[in-house]
Design an enzyme around this catalytic site. Sequence first.
Site, PDB file in Angstrom:
ATOM      1  CB  THR A  94      38.110  45.394  35.611  1.00 28.93           C
ATOM      2  OG1 THR A  94      38.823  45.328  36.602  1.00 28.93           O
ATOM      3  CG2 THR A  94      37.627  47.003  34.900  1.00 28.93           C
ATOM      4  CB  THR A 127      30.343  39.407  49.922  1.00 28.75           C
ATOM      5  OG1 THR A 127      31.757  40.499  49.399  1.00 28.75           O
ATOM      6  CG2 THR A 127      30.935  40.137  51.698  1.00 28.75           C
ATOM      7  CD  GLU A 160      30.212  48.305  44.171  1.00 24.63           C
ATOM      8  OE1 GLU A 160      30.251  47.325  43.798  1.00 24.63           O
ATOM      9  OE2 GLU A 160      30.447  49.190  42.836  1.00 24.63           O
TER      10      GLU A 160
END
Length: 391
Positions: free
Chosen positions: A133, A159, A248
């Site tokens: 974060t 990913t 997103e």
Amino acid sequence: MNTLVTLTDEQSMIADAVADLTAEYDHDYWQTCCREGHFVDELWAELGELGFLGIAVPEKYGGEEMGIPALATLIETFAAHGVPLLAFLSTTTMAPLPIIEYGSDNLKNRFLPGIASGDLRFAFAITEPHSGTNASRIRTSATRDGDEYVVNGEKTYITDAAGADYIQLVTRTTPYEDVANENPYHGGTLLVVDTDADGIETSPLDVSIPEPSGQYTVHFDDVRVPVNNRIGREDAGFSHVFSALNPERVVTAALAVGLGRFVIEKGADYANDREIFDAPTGSYQGVQHPLAGAKVAVEQAALTLQTAAAAHEAGQRNAAAAANVAKYAASEAADKAMDAAVQALGGNAFSHDYPLAALRDWTRFLRIAPVNNEMVLNYVGENLLDLPRSY
């Protein structure tokens, strides 16, 4: 499944087309890809042929230019058929949007047509072992050497890193320590890195969430990247990335809403079929009410999602707040739906003969990624309630 959301003609067309696709590329197909460790190549090729991978890409680069509401419908409908794909977030959202807004004509011509056709897959890499974060504290560096950058560092939870053709990489061209007291987000630079470049090594992560793309740690050891692969300005990469964060949030909300719909449907179907004490279990309020309450939460989240997608598309000032609220509402609703569905199925929720077993960790995962819900509440507290910064 019944819904309170009214779709536009364009969104209805997308939803119908996805429903047709999932007659062949259904939840079982998705599970097979997950189990066997390969990407959804056949589905991806068809999506490219139909133009769905280029929904957010301008028409001049081979895309459909339908916008974020249409992209959200695509992702939600796939998830609602038990086919959640994180590659949608990297290849159709995080990869093209900064290129569209900040990329050179060269970058647009080289990459956007391939994204739209499905010929190119992108990974997006910002998270590091010591910075999640707190993204401003990334350590992956890009040092200028003539017409190239030399990249060193490590990214994690990336990913599709092993299957992607390119990685859209957030680096630092100015160390955090040099700017921390003034503007900690100055000094980031966004690069497009060829995954075949020398010095890149990917390592799979052993995670409990089944996903055809996989999760990886990526190591960069003196990786050379042409300067003309930079998106936008040097040292301004964080601002370029942040421009894609609201979309997103929206598409993550769409993924969560779709999963919520899927698991509620499976819970309701089971509760209609399973008989205990000479009646379907769904006739008992202890089973029916949790499913109904979850249905309310998912429908509320779906309406919030539509509001957020429309706000972003219209460029409204409240778009960021709407996107954050939608992400929070949808991920919490999806997890609530999973809990109700698991309780309805009882022991069979843990059997791989039923679809919930493969998805149980998914809904919990969406409460912490790609941004955790505590950070969303921080945003809401500061921006909608005018409360002081809490971190």
